[in-house]
Design a protein around this motif. Structure first.
Motif, PDB file in Angstrom:
ATOM      1  N   TRP A   1       0.833  -1.200   0.000  1.00 50.06           N
ATOM      2  CA  TRP A   1       0.000   0.000   0.000  1.00 50.06           C
ATOM      3  C   TRP A   1       0.873   1.258   0.000  1.00 50.06           C
ATOM      4  O   TRP A   1       0.663   2.178  -0.777  1.00 50.06           O
ATOM      5  CB  TRP A   1      -0.914  -0.037   1.232  1.00 50.06           C
ATOM      6  CG  TRP A   1      -1.643   1.233   1.504  1.00 50.06           C
ATOM      7  CD1 TRP A   1      -2.735   1.712   0.839  1.00 50.06           C
ATOM      8  CD2 TRP A   1      -1.338   2.193   2.520  1.00 50.06           C
ATOM      9  NE1 TRP A   1      -3.129   2.908   1.392  1.00 50.06           N
ATOM     10  CE2 TRP A   1      -2.292   3.220   2.422  1.00 50.06           C
ATOM     11  CE3 TRP A   1      -0.364   2.272   3.511  1.00 50.06           C
ATOM     12  CZ2 TRP A   1      -2.297   4.318   3.276  1.00 50.06           C
ATOM     13  CZ3 TRP A   1      -0.365   3.368   4.360  1.00 50.06           C
ATOM     14  CH2 TRP A   1      -1.328   4.373   4.234  1.00 50.06           C
ATOM     15  N   ARG A   2       1.893   1.284   0.858  1.00 46.82           N
ATOM     16  CA  ARG A   2       2.789   2.433   0.934  1.00 46.82           C
ATOM     17  C   ARG A   2       3.516   2.644  -0.380  1.00 46.82           C
ATOM     18  O   ARG A   2       3.585   3.746  -0.912  1.00 46.82           O
ATOM     19  CB  ARG A   2       3.802   2.240   2.074  1.00 46.82           C
ATOM     20  CG  ARG A   2       4.717   3.450   2.266  1.00 46.82           C
ATOM     21  CD  ARG A   2       6.021   3.077   2.930  1.00 46.82           C
ATOM     22  NE  ARG A   2       6.806   2.146   2.160  1.00 46.82           N
ATOM     23  CZ  ARG A   2       7.565   2.458   1.088  1.00 46.82           C
ATOM     24  NH1 ARG A   2       7.611   3.702   0.651  1.00 46.82           N
ATOM     25  NH2 ARG A   2       8.260   1.548   0.449  1.00 46.82           N
ATOM     26  N   ALA A   3       4.066   1.555  -0.945  1.00 47.49           N
ATOM     27  CA  ALA A   3       4.849   1.641  -2.186  1.00 47.49           C
ATOM     28  C   ALA A   3       3.992   2.101  -3.370  1.00 47.49           C
ATOM     29  O   ALA A   3       4.506   2.717  -4.302  1.00 47.49           O
ATOM     30  CB  ALA A   3       5.491   0.290  -2.488  1.00 47.49           C
ATOM     31  N   ASN A   4       2.702   1.818  -3.324  1.00 53.38           N
ATOM     32  CA  ASN A   4       1.801   2.224  -4.409  1.00 53.38           C
ATOM     33  C   ASN A   4       1.194   3.607  -4.188  1.00 53.38           C
ATOM     34  O   ASN A   4       0.242   3.985  -4.862  1.00 53.38           O
ATOM     35  CB  ASN A   4       0.680   1.187  -4.569  1.00 53.38           C
ATOM     36  CG  ASN A   4       1.195  -0.098  -5.147  1.00 53.38           C
ATOM     37  OD1 ASN A   4       2.087  -0.107  -5.998  1.00 53.38           O
ATOM     38  ND2 ASN A   4       0.642  -1.212  -4.692  1.00 53.38           N
ATOM     39  N   GLY A   5       1.750   4.372  -3.249  1.00 54.12           N
ATOM     40  CA  GLY A   5       1.255   5.731  -3.011  1.00 54.12           C
ATOM     41  C   GLY A   5      -0.020   5.759  -2.192  1.00 54.12           C
ATOM     42  O   GLY A   5      -0.808   6.701  -2.305  1.00 54.12           O
ATOM     43  N   GLY A   6      -0.226   4.755  -1.361  1.00 49.34           N
ATOM     44  CA  GLY A   6      -1.437   4.682  -0.546  1.00 49.34           C
ATOM     45  C   GLY A   6      -1.595   5.869   0.380  1.00 49.34           C
ATOM     46  O   GLY A   6      -0.624   6.405   0.913  1.00 49.34           O
ATOM     47  N   THR A   7      -2.831   6.282   0.545  1.00 50.37           N
ATOM     48  CA  THR A   7      -3.171   7.436   1.369  1.00 50.37           C
ATOM     49  C   THR A   7      -4.373   7.094   2.235  1.00 50.37           C
ATOM     50  O   THR A   7      -5.246   6.346   1.808  1.00 50.37           O
ATOM     51  CB  THR A   7      -3.536   8.648   0.482  1.00 50.37           C
ATOM     52  OG1 THR A   7      -2.441   8.936  -0.377  1.00 50.37           O
ATOM     53  CG2 THR A   7      -3.868   9.877   1.301  1.00 50.37           C
ATOM     54  N   ILE A   8      -4.397   7.648   3.430  1.00 48.83           N
ATOM     55  CA  ILE A   8      -5.595   7.606   4.261  1.00 48.83           C
ATOM     56  C   ILE A   8      -6.199   9.002   4.208  1.00 48.83           C
ATOM     57  O   ILE A   8      -5.562   9.980   4.604  1.00 48.83           O
ATOM     58  CB  ILE A   8      -5.279   7.229   5.716  1.00 48.83           C
ATOM     59  CG1 ILE A   8      -4.689   5.832   5.777  1.00 48.83           C
ATOM     60  CG2 ILE A   8      -6.548   7.324   6.576  1.00 48.83           C
ATOM     61  CD1 ILE A   8      -4.230   5.419   7.162  1.00 48.83           C
ATOM     62  N   ARG A   9      -7.383   9.086   3.671  1.00 48.78           N
ATOM     63  CA  ARG A   9      -8.084  10.374   3.604  1.00 48.78           C
ATOM     64  C   ARG A   9      -9.008  10.464   4.810  1.00 48.78           C
ATOM     65  O   ARG A   9      -9.949   9.695   4.933  1.00 48.78           O
ATOM     66  CB  ARG A   9      -8.880  10.480   2.311  1.00 48.78           C
ATOM     67  CG  ARG A   9      -9.693  11.770   2.252  1.00 48.78           C
ATOM     68  CD  ARG A   9      -9.937  12.287   0.879  1.00 48.78           C
ATOM     69  NE  ARG A   9      -8.678  12.551   0.220  1.00 48.78           N
ATOM     70  CZ  ARG A   9      -8.485  12.332  -1.093  1.00 48.78           C
ATOM     71  NH1 ARG A   9      -9.449  11.859  -1.836  1.00 48.78           N
ATOM     72  NH2 ARG A   9      -7.315  12.598  -1.635  1.00 48.78           N
ATOM     73  N   ILE A  10      -8.701  11.392   5.697  1.00 48.29           N
ATOM     74  CA  ILE A  10      -9.527  11.637   6.876  1.00 48.29           C
ATOM     75  C   ILE A  10     -10.629  12.606   6.450  1.00 48.29           C
ATOM     76  O   ILE A  10     -10.379  13.798   6.285  1.00 48.29           O
ATOM     77  CB  ILE A  10      -8.706  12.238   8.046  1.00 48.29           C
ATOM     78  CG1 ILE A  10      -7.468  11.400   8.359  1.00 48.29           C
ATOM     79  CG2 ILE A  10      -9.594  12.447   9.265  1.00 48.29           C
ATOM     80  CD1 ILE A  10      -7.735  10.024   8.881  1.00 48.29           C
ATOM     81  N   GLU A  11     -11.820  12.067   6.218  1.00 46.28           N
ATOM     82  CA  GLU A  11     -12.953  12.906   5.823  1.00 46.28           C
ATOM     83  C   GLU A  11     -13.425  13.741   7.011  1.00 46.28           C
ATOM     84  O   GLU A  11     -13.748  14.901   6.870  1.00 46.28           O
ATOM     85  CB  GLU A  11     -14.103  12.043   5.319  1.00 46.28           C
ATOM     86  CG  GLU A  11     -13.766  11.177   4.126  1.00 46.28           C
ATOM     87  CD  GLU A  11     -13.601  11.952   2.839  1.00 46.28           C
ATOM     88  OE1 GLU A  11     -13.976  13.142   2.801  1.00 46.28           O
ATOM     89  OE2 GLU A  11     -13.106  11.360   1.866  1.00 46.28           O
ATOM     90  N   GLN A  12     -13.454  13.084   8.195  1.00 47.33           N
ATOM     91  CA  GLN A  12     -13.829  13.809   9.404  1.00 47.33           C
ATOM     92  C   GLN A  12     -13.324  13.033  10.613  1.00 47.33           C
ATOM     93  O   GLN A  12     -13.588  11.843  10.761  1.00 47.33           O
ATOM     94  CB  GLN A  12     -15.336  13.972   9.489  1.00 47.33           C
ATOM     95  CG  GLN A  12     -15.781  14.809  10.659  1.00 47.33           C
ATOM     96  CD  GLN A  12     -17.256  15.102  10.623  1.00 47.33           C
ATOM     97  OE1 GLN A  12     -18.063  14.223  10.387  1.00 47.33           O
ATOM     98  NE2 GLN A  12     -17.606  16.353  10.834  1.00 47.33           N
ATOM     99  N   LEU A  13     -12.588  13.721  11.452  1.00 48.04           N
ATOM    100  CA  LEU A  13     -12.124  13.191  12.721  1.00 48.04           C
ATOM    101  C   LEU A  13     -12.667  14.100  13.806  1.00 48.04           C
ATOM    102  O   LEU A  13     -12.489  15.318  13.739  1.00 48.04           O
ATOM    103  CB  LEU A  13     -10.588  13.174  12.780  1.00 48.04           C
ATOM    104  CG  LEU A  13      -9.964  12.915  14.150  1.00 48.04           C
ATOM    105  CD1 LEU A  13     -10.256  11.488  14.606  1.00 48.04           C
ATOM    106  CD2 LEU A  13      -8.467  13.152  14.098  1.00 48.04           C
ATOM    107  N   LYS A  14     -13.358  13.513  14.774  1.00 48.74           N
ATOM    108  CA  LYS A  14     -13.850  14.268  15.927  1.00 48.74           C
ATOM    109  C   LYS A  14     -13.361  13.548  17.169  1.00 48.74           C
ATOM    110  O   LYS A  14     -13.577  12.344  17.321  1.00 48.74           O
ATOM    111  CB  LYS A  14     -15.380  14.321  15.949  1.00 48.74           C
ATOM    112  CG  LYS A  14     -15.980  15.155  14.858  1.00 48.74           C
ATOM    113  CD  LYS A  14     -17.481  15.202  15.004  1.00 48.74           C
ATOM    114  CE  LYS A  14     -18.116  16.078  13.952  1.00 48.74           C
ATOM    115  NZ  LYS A  14     -19.586  16.164  14.130  1.00 48.74           N
TER     116      LYS A  14
END
Length: 124
Positions: free
Chosen positions: A36-49
């Motif tokens: 995942w990291r090598a393929n440019g993986g991202t975690i998109r945080i849409e909303q953190l509360k």
């Protein structure tokens, strides 16, 4: 509890998406994360509360891992009632009171609304 000086319970809400996940195999989770990291993986945080008593944090943004597997990215964050957090770090009365006030240290504004401190959280 030590960070905020409070034993209030934590309430956490997270709405996020994992991008570029590819095939997920729980048996080889380290390799799955590396792919995942090598393929440019991202975690998109849409909303953190995150709330613990009166202090609250809300944030959105993207995070990933760099080549050394360190967290990278930026979260645009808003802190409400941050006075308790500032006081735990010694930013309170005296000269620190000015800094706390400039950062919106959790006091109510003239309209009686809670002060909001907006800061980017940058991981680099």
């Amino acid at each position: 509890d030590l960070l905020l000086g409070s034993t209030d319970p934590v309430n956490l809400e997270l709405d996020s998406r994992v991008l570029q996940a590819g095939r997920i195999d729980r048996r080889v989770w380290r390799q799955t994360i590396e792919n995942w990291r090598a393929n440019g993986g991202t975690i998109r945080i849409e909303q953190l509360k995150l709330a613990k008593g009166a202090p609250r944090l809300e944030a959105t943004g993207d995070l990933k891992l760099d080549d050394l597997r360190r967290l990278q990215g930026r979260l645009d964050a808003s802190f409400v009632n941050a006075g308790a957090i500032l006081q735990q770090f010694g930013i309170g009365g005296g000269a620190g009171g000015l800094v706390g006030a400039l950062l919106g240290g959790g006091r109510r504004n003239d309209a009686g609304r809670e002060s909001v401190m907006r800061l980017p959280l940058v991981f680099d």
